[in-house]
Design a protein around this motif. Sequence first.
Motif, short mmCIF file in Angstrom:
data_model
loop_
_atom_site.label_atom_id
_atom_site.label_comp_id
_atom_site.label_asym_id
_atom_site.label_seq_id
_atom_site.Cartn_x
_atom_site.Cartn_y
_atom_site.Cartn_z
N VAL A 138 -64.03 -5.87 -8.81
CA VAL A 138 -63.78 -4.43 -8.69
C VAL A 138 -63.10 -3.90 -9.95
O VAL A 138 -63.46 -2.84 -10.48
N THR A 139 -62.13 -4.64 -10.47
CA THR A 139 -61.44 -4.21 -11.69
C THR A 139 -62.42 -4.13 -12.85
O THR A 139 -62.38 -3.18 -13.64
N ARG A 140 -63.26 -5.13 -12.97
CA ARG A 140 -64.28 -5.12 -14.03
C ARG A 140 -65.18 -3.89 -13.92
O ARG A 140 -65.48 -3.23 -14.91
N GLU A 141 -65.59 -3.56 -12.69
CA GLU A 141 -66.43 -2.38 -12.48
C GLU A 141 -65.71 -1.10 -12.92
O GLU A 141 -66.32 -0.21 -13.55
N LEU A 142 -64.42 -1.00 -12.61
CA LEU A 142 -63.66 0.18 -13.01
C LEU A 142 -63.49 0.25 -14.52
O LEU A 142 -63.58 1.34 -15.11
N VAL A 143 -63.27 -0.89 -15.15
CA VAL A 143 -63.13 -0.92 -16.62
C VAL A 143 -64.43 -0.48 -17.28
O VAL A 143 -64.43 0.33 -18.22
N LEU A 144 -65.55 -0.99 -16.79
CA LEU A 144 -66.85 -0.60 -17.37
C LEU A 144 -67.12 0.88 -17.16
O LEU A 144 -67.67 1.56 -18.04
N LEU A 145 -66.72 1.41 -16.01
CA LEU A 145 -66.88 2.85 -15.75
C LEU A 145 -66.02 3.67 -16.72
O LEU A 145 -66.47 4.68 -17.25
N LEU A 146 -64.78 3.22 -16.95
CA LEU A 146 -63.91 3.92 -17.89
C LEU A 146 -64.43 3.83 -19.32
O LEU A 146 -64.21 4.74 -20.13
N GLN A 147 -65.11 2.74 -19.64
CA GLN A 147 -65.73 2.62 -20.96
C GLN A 147 -66.87 3.63 -21.12
O GLN A 147 -66.99 4.29 -22.15
N ARG A 148 -67.69 3.74 -20.08
CA ARG A 148 -68.84 4.65 -20.14
C ARG A 148 -68.42 6.11 -20.03
O ARG A 148 -68.98 6.98 -20.70
N GLN A 149 -67.45 6.37 -19.16
CA GLN A 149 -67.03 7.74 -18.89
C GLN A 149 -65.51 7.83 -18.97
O GLN A 149 -64.83 7.88 -17.93
N PRO A 150 -64.95 7.85 -20.17
CA PRO A 150 -63.48 7.92 -20.28
C PRO A 150 -62.95 9.21 -19.67
O PRO A 150 -63.58 10.27 -19.76
N LEU A 151 -61.80 9.11 -19.02
CA LEU A 151 -61.14 10.30 -18.50
C LEU A 151 -60.50 11.06 -19.65
O LEU A 151 -60.15 10.47 -20.68
N SER A 152 -60.32 12.34 -19.48
CA SER A 152 -59.88 13.20 -20.59
C SER A 152 -58.41 12.99 -20.95
O SER A 152 -57.97 13.37 -22.04
N VAL A 153 -57.62 12.43 -20.03
CA VAL A 153 -56.20 12.19 -20.28
C VAL A 153 -55.85 10.79 -19.80
O VAL A 153 -56.54 10.24 -18.94
N PRO A 154 -54.79 10.18 -20.35
CA PRO A 154 -54.36 8.88 -19.82
C PRO A 154 -54.02 9.00 -18.34
O PRO A 154 -53.43 9.98 -17.90
N VAL A 155 -54.42 7.99 -17.58
CA VAL A 155 -54.18 8.00 -16.14
C VAL A 155 -53.49 6.71 -15.72
O VAL A 155 -53.58 5.68 -16.39
N LEU A 156 -52.80 6.79 -14.59
CA LEU A 156 -52.17 5.63 -13.97
C LEU A 156 -52.79 5.50 -12.58
O LEU A 156 -52.55 6.34 -11.72
N LEU A 157 -53.61 4.48 -12.40
CA LEU A 157 -54.36 4.33 -11.16
C LEU A 157 -53.87 3.10 -10.40
O LEU A 157 -53.81 1.99 -10.95
N ASN A 158 -53.52 3.30 -9.14
CA ASN A 158 -53.08 2.21 -8.27
C ASN A 158 -54.26 1.77 -7.42
O ASN A 158 -54.79 2.54 -6.62
N VAL A 159 -54.67 0.52 -7.60
CA VAL A 159 -55.88 0.00 -6.96
C VAL A 159 -55.49 -1.07 -5.95
O VAL A 159 -54.85 -2.07 -6.30
N ASN A 160 -55.87 -0.87 -4.69
CA ASN A 160 -55.63 -1.85 -3.65
C ASN A 160 -56.96 -2.30 -3.07
O ASN A 160 -57.75 -1.48 -2.59
N VAL A 161 -57.20 -3.61 -3.13
CA VAL A 161 -58.50 -4.18 -2.76
C VAL A 161 -58.35 -5.02 -1.49
O VAL A 161 -57.52 -5.94 -1.45
N PRO A 162 -59.12 -4.73 -0.45
CA PRO A 162 -59.07 -5.56 0.76
C PRO A 162 -59.41 -7.01 0.43
O PRO A 162 -60.23 -7.28 -0.44
N ASP A 163 -58.78 -7.95 1.13
CA ASP A 163 -59.01 -9.37 0.89
C ASP A 163 -60.23 -9.83 1.66
O ASP A 163 -60.14 -10.60 2.63
N VAL A 164 -61.40 -9.36 1.21
CA VAL A 164 -62.68 -9.72 1.82
C VAL A 164 -63.67 -9.99 0.69
O VAL A 164 -63.38 -9.73 -0.48
N SER A 165 -64.83 -10.51 1.02
CA SER A 165 -65.86 -10.72 0.00
C SER A 165 -66.34 -9.38 -0.54
O SER A 165 -66.21 -8.35 0.12
#
Length: 247
Positions: A138-165
């Motif tokens: 999931v983190t890799r997917e978010l990084v690739l998305l930020l690479q393709r579509q950078p947000l206009s300002v620095p952001v602080l994102l809190n990511v919580n991932v369920p412990d499932v496949s």
Amino acid sequence: MRILLCNDDGYFAPGIEHLASALADVAEITVVAPERDRSGASNSLTLDRPLSLKQAANGFYYVNGTPTDCVHLAVTGMLEKLPDMVISGINIGANMGDDTIYSGTVAAATEGFLLGVPALAVSLCSKAGGHFATAARVTRELVLLLQRQPLSVPVLLNVNVPDVSHEELAGIVVTRLGKRHKAEPVVRTISPRNETVFWVGAAGEAQDAGEGTDFFAVQNNQVSLTPLQIDLTHTAQLSLVRSWLAQ
């Protein structure tokens, strides 16, 4: 792309190893993490002694300080160039609702954000740690998305991932922080030296956990993505306090 990785569980924790491995082919990775578990350290800086920076056999750097120390030292004193992103994690255990105030994981990302760098805090929502690979993907997917579509300002994102496949995830949703009931009382016990000691009690159960909150998302196998801010001003009470002061 240059990414600085940190955590609050220590440079030897499995979460940061999974994260470094998942991002190795998409960015230049530098790991600077605490030398030991500093969970609950929040945004503390070490000001009463000097910090040391050492390198482990696997190439990770570690610091005898807090998660905030690690990011501050790396960005302002170690790295020759400002990183493009700071990622903290993968924490073992959720950082939702009130947890974010105490979390060393969130604090490391916050320090990056305060230094002008987009930042992610990533947590796997169980103490079992069964699916670090899911959180890393999931983190890799978010990084690739930020690479393709950078947000206009620095952001602080809190990511919580369920412990499932990864296949069991029900998508990624943008949420607000929920709220817990107050924490359990401290646990009083006697040490082997017959001294009275106290353990901090468990966090309270979820109180505000309705639809739209981070608690609700994770409960429904959704990745929770919460944008955070640092301004602690209680804007709604400004006029109240002004009136109180003027009496």
